[in-house]
Scaffold this active site. Structure first.
Site, short mmCIF file in Angstrom:
data_model
loop_
_atom_site.label_atom_id
_atom_site.label_comp_id
_atom_site.label_asym_id
_atom_site.label_seq_id
_atom_site.Cartn_x
_atom_site.Cartn_y
_atom_site.Cartn_z
N ASP A 52 1.21 2.33 -6.90
CA ASP A 52 -0.16 2.84 -6.83
C ASP A 52 -1.06 2.29 -7.92
O ASP A 52 -2.00 2.96 -8.37
CB ASP A 52 -0.17 4.38 -6.88
CG ASP A 52 0.61 4.98 -5.72
OD1 ASP A 52 0.61 4.39 -4.64
OD2 ASP A 52 1.23 6.05 -5.92
N LYS A 94 -2.87 -2.24 -6.05
CA LYS A 94 -2.52 -3.56 -5.50
C LYS A 94 -3.38 -3.90 -4.28
O LYS A 94 -3.82 -5.02 -4.11
CB LYS A 94 -1.03 -3.60 -5.11
CG LYS A 94 -0.08 -3.39 -6.29
CD LYS A 94 1.36 -3.29 -5.85
CE LYS A 94 1.68 -2.08 -5.00
NZ LYS A 94 1.59 -0.79 -5.71
N GLY A 117 1.26 2.83 0.31
CA GLY A 117 -0.08 3.23 0.76
C GLY A 117 -1.06 2.43 -0.06
O GLY A 117 -1.20 2.67 -1.26
N HIS A 118 -1.67 1.44 0.54
CA HIS A 118 -2.59 0.55 -0.18
C HIS A 118 -4.01 0.84 0.30
O HIS A 118 -4.35 0.58 1.45
CB HIS A 118 -2.21 -0.92 0.06
CG HIS A 118 -0.83 -1.25 -0.47
ND1 HIS A 118 -0.25 -2.48 -0.34
CD2 HIS A 118 0.06 -0.50 -1.16
CE1 HIS A 118 0.95 -2.47 -0.91
NE2 HIS A 118 1.16 -1.27 -1.41
N GLN A 153 5.03 -0.92 -3.92
CA GLN A 153 5.63 -0.16 -5.02
C GLN A 153 5.36 -0.89 -6.36
O GLN A 153 4.36 -1.54 -6.47
CB GLN A 153 7.12 0.08 -4.79
CG GLN A 153 7.42 1.06 -3.66
CD GLN A 153 7.40 0.43 -2.28
OE1 GLN A 153 8.04 -0.58 -2.06
NE2 GLN A 153 6.69 1.02 -1.34
P1 GDP Z 1 -1.63 0.57 -4.40
O1 GDP Z 1 -0.54 1.32 -3.72
O2 GDP Z 1 -1.15 -0.17 -5.59
O3 GDP Z 1 -2.40 -0.31 -3.46
O4 GDP Z 1 -2.65 1.67 -4.95
P2 GDP Z 1 -3.21 2.94 -4.12
O5 GDP Z 1 -4.20 2.45 -3.12
O6 GDP Z 1 -2.08 3.77 -3.63
O7 GDP Z 1 -3.87 3.76 -5.28
C1 GDP Z 1 -4.92 3.28 -6.03
C2 GDP Z 1 -6.14 4.19 -5.81
O8 GDP Z 1 -7.11 3.90 -6.78
C3 GDP Z 1 -6.83 3.94 -4.47
O9 GDP Z 1 -7.41 5.14 -4.03
C4 GDP Z 1 -7.91 2.94 -4.82
O10 GDP Z 1 -9.02 2.98 -3.93
C5 GDP Z 1 -8.31 3.40 -6.18
N1 GDP Z 1 -8.80 2.36 -7.08
C6 GDP Z 1 -8.40 1.07 -7.20
N2 GDP Z 1 -9.03 0.48 -8.23
C7 GDP Z 1 -9.85 1.41 -8.76
C8 GDP Z 1 -10.74 1.42 -9.87
O11 GDP Z 1 -10.90 0.44 -10.59
N3 GDP Z 1 -11.39 2.58 -10.15
C9 GDP Z 1 -11.23 3.71 -9.39
N4 GDP Z 1 -11.89 4.79 -9.73
N5 GDP Z 1 -10.41 3.74 -8.33
C10 GDP Z 1 -9.71 2.61 -8.03
P1 IMO Z 2 2.73 1.67 -3.18
O1 IMO Z 2 3.02 0.36 -2.48
C1 IMO Z 2 4.24 5.00 -5.55
C2 IMO Z 2 8.35 6.28 -4.75
C3 IMO Z 2 8.56 7.65 -4.13
C4 IMO Z 2 9.91 8.02 -4.75
C5 IMO Z 2 10.65 6.68 -4.76
C6 IMO Z 2 11.58 6.48 -3.57
O2 IMO Z 2 1.65 2.47 -2.54
O3 IMO Z 2 2.54 1.46 -4.64
P2 IMO Z 2 11.15 5.93 -1.01
O4 IMO Z 2 10.39 6.67 0.03
O5 IMO Z 2 10.66 4.55 -1.24
O6 IMO Z 2 12.64 5.96 -0.77
O7 IMO Z 2 10.91 6.77 -2.36
O8 IMO Z 2 9.64 5.67 -4.74
N1 IMO Z 2 7.44 5.39 -3.99
C7 IMO Z 2 6.20 5.09 -4.38
N2 IMO Z 2 5.47 5.53 -5.42
N3 IMO Z 2 3.73 4.05 -4.73
C8 IMO Z 2 4.46 3.58 -3.69
O9 IMO Z 2 4.06 2.55 -2.93
C9 IMO Z 2 5.74 4.14 -3.45
N4 IMO Z 2 6.69 3.92 -2.52
C10 IMO Z 2 7.73 4.69 -2.87
O10 IMO Z 2 7.55 8.54 -4.51
O11 IMO Z 2 9.74 8.40 -6.09
MG MG Z 3 -0.14 3.27 -3.09
#
Ligand code: GDP
Ligand code: IMO
Ligand code: MG
Length: 428
Positions: free
Chosen positions: A13, A16, A40-41, A224
């Site tokens: 999270d 990415k 979840g991106h 991840q």
């Molecule tokens: P990922 O799994 O690495 O793609 O990250 P996620 O999408 O799960 O979580 C990142 C969250 O932060 C998302 O809701 C993005 O829209 C948000 N986000 C990304 N960059 C920024 C930033 O620079 N500032 C803020 N406030 N939110 C951001």
């Molecule tokens: P993105 O790509 C954050 C965590 C789960 C749990 C562990 C194992 O959005 O960064 P799993 O379901 O993979 O067997 O769970 O990994 N986990 C993540 N945490 N971002 C993710 O993906 C994750 N995908 C799995 O919360 O701790």
């Molecule tokens: Mg994510």
């Protein structure tokens, strides 16, 4: 710069999806190399929010080719839901998405087993996403899984479904005291998704090899983060795939020598979802403030993300193990509201100072962070697009993170949207 890898530097999270969206402008092919719908991106384009789980974030840019590699485990139900969501948002997928025939399927039985395993009393809970990731990769490794290419061969599919259930049924009934599954029902279930899925299955490795030969720019999208890697993360509190940059070579069939650049994505602080060690975790009001400001709730499960300070040893480790050339630092704006900031530079473990994450990773469970404190900048950085416009205190903070990590921060993200990004930051 033909082949670049995006890798998460923390526990996932990191943002990415947003960084892939930014960089995909200059890449023709965007390829996911591991994980599944546990990811979840989130990408926000013109105020419209898209959450991608399996499909590379490059799908949001017109004309880009998106690949799901052999290292990914694909839940067809989740894939179809994602396709529907994208199409509703006006994104065309036909002719732009190709899934490796070697990618394995996640079946409902995998999700049931994932949940049953987590719910079992006395079991060390991992806090998985419940998406069937572990059971599916386990079946792949045990050679009883169902890769995409079995779907076009009825005999192979039937025999695989039968031997899969022979194993699962004894597990379900003897171990979890649940009902056995009927092989005919499983087969029917699999067959129901074949017509929609098969048109997207094709020779991804050749597409990538031809792309490399023709000088196309390829962006490999990791899911991840480094600390969730099966081998190199905080085992057993990890996911079941190779999240590190090496995973891109295996999960896409790209030779290591073809990789040009590895770009690590890190938040300006740290978050983690699920169980497991997290030395810089903040269990006080500051952690709650970061969670609120950063809207730190999982994009896949909605679970609150644990929040803490930036962890220098984790960043150094990520740079080292992934061979990170440049860093994209995200969510700087979330820290705008804090009076004081801390950065962990080392840990105290059993009275000794430890500056490096080592293979005896269980020491993280009893590590106390050593912090360097910074004054907050207390002004709005949200939406800033030029490095020079950042407050000096924020620049100093970024400079320190760079020093701690040991790699250049070339991108700083200051908001969710595509436009809230500082790119091309020169080396100082
Ligand atoms: P990922 O799994 O690495 O793609 O990250 P996620 O999408 O799960 O979580 C990142 C969250 O932060 C998302 O809701 C993005 O829209 C948000 N986000 C990304 N960059 C920024 C930033 O620079 N500032 C803020 N406030 N939110 C951001
Ligand atoms: P993105 O790509 C954050 C965590 C789960 C749990 C562990 C194992 O959005 O960064 P799993 O379901 O993979 O067997 O769970 O990994 N986990 C993540 N945490 N971002 C993710 O993906 C994750 N995908 C799995 O919360 O701790
Ligand atoms: Mg994510």
């Amino acid at each position: 710069m033909p082949v670049n890898i995006i890798v998460g530097m923390q526990w996932g999270d990191e943002g990415k999806g947003k960084i892939v969206d930014i960089l995909s402008e200059h890449h023709e092919i965007i390829a996911r190399y591991q994980g599944g719908a546990n990811a979840g991106h989130t990408v926000v384009v013109n105020g419209m929010k898209f959450v991608l789980h399996l499909i590379p974030s490059g799908i949001l840019r017109e004309g880009k080719v998106c690949v799901i590699g052999s290292g990914v485990v694909v839940d067809p139900q989740s894939l179809f839901a994602e396709m529907d969501q994208l199409e509703k948002g006006g994104i065309k997928i036909g002719g732009r998405l190709l899934i490796s025939p070697r990618a394995h399927c996640i079946l409902p039985v995998h999700k049931s087993l994932d949940k049953a395993h987590e719910a079992r009393g006395g079991q060390r809970k991992i806090g998985t996403t419940g998406k069937g990731i572990g059971p599916s990769y386990a079946d792949k490794t045990a050679r009883v899984g169902i890769p995409m290419f079995f779907l076009s061969d009825e005999k192979k599919l039937e025999s695989a479904a039968n031997s899969l259930l022979a194993v699962k049924n004894s597990l379900l009934s003897d171990f979890y005291s649940q009902d056995k599954l009927d092989p005919a029902t499983l087969l029917k279930e699999i067959k129901s998704f074949i017509p929609r899925l098969l048109p997207f299955v094709g020779d991804t490795r050749s597409v990538l090899a031809d792309g490399m030969r023709d000088g196309k720019n390829i962006l490999c999208e990791g899911a991840q983060g480094t600390m969730l890697d099966l081998d190199h993360g905080t085992y057993p509190y990890v996911t079941s795939s190779y999240t590190v940059s090496g995973g891109a070579c295996v999960g896409l069939g790209i030779p290591p020598g073809k990789i040009d650049k590895v770009i690590g994505v890190a938040k300006a602080y740290t978050t983690r979802v699920g169980e497991g060690p997290f030395p810089t975790e903040l269990l006080d009001g500051v952690g709650a403030k970061i969670q609120e400001e950063g809207n730190e709730f999982g994009a896949t499960t909605g679970r609150p993300r644990r929040c803490g300070w930036f962890d220098g040893p984790v960043a150094r480790y990520a740079v080292e193990i992934n061979g990170i050339d440049e860093i994209a630092l995200t969510k700087l704006d979330v820290l705008d509201v804090l009076d004081k900031l801390c950065v962990c530079t080392a840990y105290k473990v059993d009275g000794k100072t430890v500056e490096r994450i080592r293979d005896d990773v269980s020491i993280l469970e009893r590590a106390t962070p050593v912090y360097k404190e910074f004054d907050g900048w207390n002004t709005k950085t949200a939406g800033i697009t030029e490095f020079s416009k950042l407050p000096d205190k924020a620049k100093r903070y970024i400079g320190f993170l760079q020093e701690q990590a040991g790699a250049h921060i070339s991108i700083v993200s200051t908001g969710q949207g595509r436009e809230s990004t500082i790119t091309g930051i020169p080396r100082s």
